[in-house]
Write an enzyme that holds these catalytic residues in place. Structure first.
Site, PDB file in Angstrom:
ATOM      1  CB  SER A  23      52.219  48.964  59.408  1.00  0.00           C
ATOM      2  OG  SER A  23      51.647  49.141  60.700  1.00  0.00           O
ATOM      3  CG  ASN A 110      45.129  41.477  67.297  1.00  0.00           C
ATOM      4  OD1 ASN A 110      46.083  42.162  66.917  1.00  0.00           O
ATOM      5  ND2 ASN A 110      45.286  40.319  67.902  1.00  0.00           N
ATOM      6  CB  THR A 155      32.650  37.944  17.050  1.00  0.00           C
ATOM      7  OG1 THR A 155      32.664  37.409  15.726  1.00  0.00           O
ATOM      8  CG2 THR A 155      31.255  38.459  17.373  1.00  0.00           C
ATOM      9  CG  HIS A 156      36.257  35.251  16.833  1.00  0.00           C
ATOM     10  ND1 HIS A 156      36.605  34.252  17.693  1.00  0.00           N
ATOM     11  CD2 HIS A 156      34.949  35.062  16.537  1.00  0.00           C
ATOM     12  CE1 HIS A 156      35.556  33.471  17.911  1.00  0.00           C
ATOM     13  NE2 HIS A 156      34.539  33.960  17.225  1.00  0.00           N
ATOM     14  CE  LYS A 283      52.975  56.564  17.326  1.00  0.00           C
ATOM     15  NZ  LYS A 283      54.025  55.738  17.705  1.00  0.00           N
ATOM     16  CG  ASN A 285      51.787  57.516  20.968  1.00  0.00           C
ATOM     17  OD1 ASN A 285      51.521  57.058  19.858  1.00  0.00           O
ATOM     18  ND2 ASN A 285      53.002  57.870  21.330  1.00  0.00           N
ATOM     19  CD  GLU A 290      49.511  52.616  24.613  1.00  0.00           C
ATOM     20  OE1 GLU A 290      50.142  51.900  23.856  1.00  0.00           O
ATOM     21  OE2 GLU A 290      49.765  53.825  24.757  1.00  0.00           O
ATOM     22  CD  GLN A 322      52.164  45.666  59.707  1.00  0.00           C
ATOM     23  OE1 GLN A 322      51.836  45.756  60.885  1.00  0.00           O
ATOM     24  NE2 GLN A 322      53.420  45.764  59.322  1.00  0.00           N
TER      25      GLN A 322
HETATM   26  N1  ARG Z   1      49.869  47.154  62.276  1.00  0.00           N
HETATM   27  C1  ARG Z   1      49.113  45.991  62.592  1.00  0.00           C
HETATM   28  C2  ARG Z   1      48.323  45.515  61.373  1.00  0.00           C
HETATM   29  O1  ARG Z   1      48.205  46.251  60.454  1.00  0.00           O
HETATM   30  C3  ARG Z   1      48.205  46.260  63.723  1.00  0.00           C
HETATM   31  C4  ARG Z   1      47.822  45.084  64.534  1.00  0.00           C
HETATM   32  C5  ARG Z   1      48.990  44.604  65.270  1.00  0.00           C
HETATM   33  N2  ARG Z   1      48.616  43.612  66.234  1.00  0.00           N
HETATM   34  C6  ARG Z   1      49.503  42.857  66.840  1.00  0.00           C
HETATM   35  N3  ARG Z   1      49.069  42.037  67.707  1.00  0.00           N
HETATM   36  N4  ARG Z   1      50.777  42.931  66.579  1.00  0.00           N
HETATM   37  O2  ARG Z   1      47.810  44.419  61.319  1.00  0.00           O
END
Ligand code: ARG
Length: 459
Positions: A23, A110, A155-156, A283, A285, A290, A322
């Site tokens: 990640s 975690n 409205t509408h 134009k 735009n 948008e 993640q």
């Molecule tokens: N890159 C992980 C996330 O974004 C970090 C936590 C990973 N924890 C694990 N036990 N693999 O959630």
């Protein structure tokens, strides 16, 4: 080799697994939060007697060096840097040696990632809140120039009754004011510390979680370690508020798109905020509007995507989570691009008074015609019927409603008298709607006062 590659693993990860698993590509954005969390954690395990003051100092100054490397762009992502947490720890250990390996005592990625992301979300909320304030101020500023500008209200998408342009603009102020309240409310729940929850079960080293929370500016420490590492409701909730903002912006954008269409001609977009066509030279735009409309779809997708990811996940942490980051990053980035342009467009909005006036068809006063009869004692239902008959009669004669002869009106109700002419006055029509929240210039002035008070009371 990865950081978690302990004695259990005899072979390195498959290259394809790494691509899927990593990640770092997006969570490196959390480096400042990750390092702030680690510095606080180093001090907490020092206070708990797990490491010495000297070791903590070494770790903290090493972390500061890592942060400086990120800031200068000198930080090099290594082969095994799976995510921001492993990257920072790997570099820390390179810089200060084996003592760097003491930092992760009692901590897990975690509780670490949940901490980092809450810290980031806190800042993102603050940023959006500030930008919403600028847009709200722009709405007030432009509204103040148009307290007396009368235009058709719809409205509408059908012409309904005359309103003032200031009233139209201010309607968006209140939508955003509620979004600001929602952000503040979400922030309360975002601002809770998971740090010290460990992988799931809590901290066995006597770490002071309340102190840790305080050091990181959190309101309190989360009460349940299982919940702390696993729930992403704070991310989903923030995404919802961001999405609601996007939906509100898309509605403002749609009005601007319609009103700047030459068939309406109410609004002319400033040259800096409209775009030309590569083929058709005439134009103008409303591309940014948008995009505002389109980005709302993207924000809705991020919100529903995350909710679908969270649904049915078992206790406690799962790697599914993640997926939370890119959704929130993307929604934040979308608003961050959009809000300054939206603010500038509102600030520079040019309303064309002639076009507004030209669009005022006397039929917009059909309700006022009925109200006239009500004031003369007729029950509203009958008055509504008579006014409808008048609209029809004018259409049959091919004349504007206001030009119907008094005799013709008197055939519909004997209550019509010469003073009926006074009804066909758009300014008078809006001025009558002067109860709180109405479109009358006096009521709108009060509304703007209330809006300013809301802005002033914001922290
Ligand atoms: N890159 C992980 C996330 O974004 C970090 C936590 C990973 N924890 C694990 N036990 N693999 O959630």
């Amino acid at each position: 080799m990865t950081l978690w590659g302990s004695a259990l693993y005899s072979e390195p990860s498959d290259e394809h697994l790494r691509k899927l698993n990593d990640s770092i590509g997006f969570d490196r954005r959390l480096y400042a939060q990750d390092i702030a969390g680690s510095i606080a954690y180093a001090r907490a395990i020092q206070a708990a007697g797990v490491i010495t003051a000297g070791e903590a100092d070494q770790i903290v100054s090493g972390l500061e060096q890592v942060k400086a490397e990120f800031e200068s762009g000198a930080f090099v992502i290594g082969e095994g840097d799976e995510d921001i947490h492993t990257a920072v720890e790997r570099r820390l250990t390179e810089l200060i040696g084996a003592v760097g390996g003491k930092l992760h005592t009692g901590r897990s990625r975690n509780d670490q990632v949940a901490t980092d992301f809450r810290l980031w979300t806190r800042d993102a909320i603050e940023d959006v809140r500030i930008q919403l304030g600028f847009l709200q101020a722009a709405l007030i500023e432009t509204a103040e120039k148009h307290i007396d500008s009368v235009m058709p209200g719809y409205t509408h998408m059908q012409p309904a009754q005359p309103i003032t342009a200031a009233h139209w603009l201010m309607s968006f102020f209140w939508m955003l004011a509620r979004d600001v309240e929602r952000l503040n409310d979400a922030l309360r729940r975002v601002n809770v510390s998971p740090l010290g929850a460990g992988a799931l079960a809590g901290n066995p080293f006597g770490v002071d979680r309340a102190g840790l929370a305080q050091a990181l500016g959190f309101r309190e420490a989360a009460q349940n370690s299982l919940d702390a590492v696993a729930d992403r409701d704070y991310a989903a909730e923030t995404l919802f508020v961001f999405t609601m903002i996007g939906v509100h912006l898309s509605r403002l954008a749609e009005d601007v798109i319609l009103y700047s269409n030459p068939s309406f001609g109410f609004i002319r977009l400033d040259d800096r905020y409209s775009t030309g066509s590569s083929m058709m030279p005439q134009k103008r735009n409303p591309d940014p509007m948008e995009l505002a409309r389109g980005k709302a779809g993207r924000l809705i997708g991020n919100l529903t995507g995350l909710l679908a990811t969270l649904k049915g996940t078992p206790s406690t942490y799962n790697k599914d989570y993640q997926e939370d980051k890119e959704a929130l990053f993307d929604s934040f980035d979308s608003l961050d691009l959009l809000l300054p342009v939206m603010t500038a467009i509102v600030k520079t909005l040019l309303l064309n008074p002639e076009k507004l006036k030209a669009a005022l068809d006397p039929e917009l006063l059909a309700t006022d015609l009925a109200d006239y009869l009500v004031k003369k004692g007729l029950p509203f239902r009958q008055a509504h019927h008579a006014a409808g008959a008048a609209v029809r009669k004018a259409a049959e004669q091919g004349i504007p409603l206001g030009d119907l002869a008094l005799e013709d009106l008197r055939e519909l109700s004997p209550l019509f008298e010469v003073d009926i002419r006074d009804v066909f006055d758009f300014e008078a029509s809006v001025a009558r709607r002067d109860a709180i929240g109405g479109t009358a210039p006096d009521a709108v002035r009060e509304q703007i006062r209330a809006a300013r008070a809301v802005m002033g009371s914001k922290s």
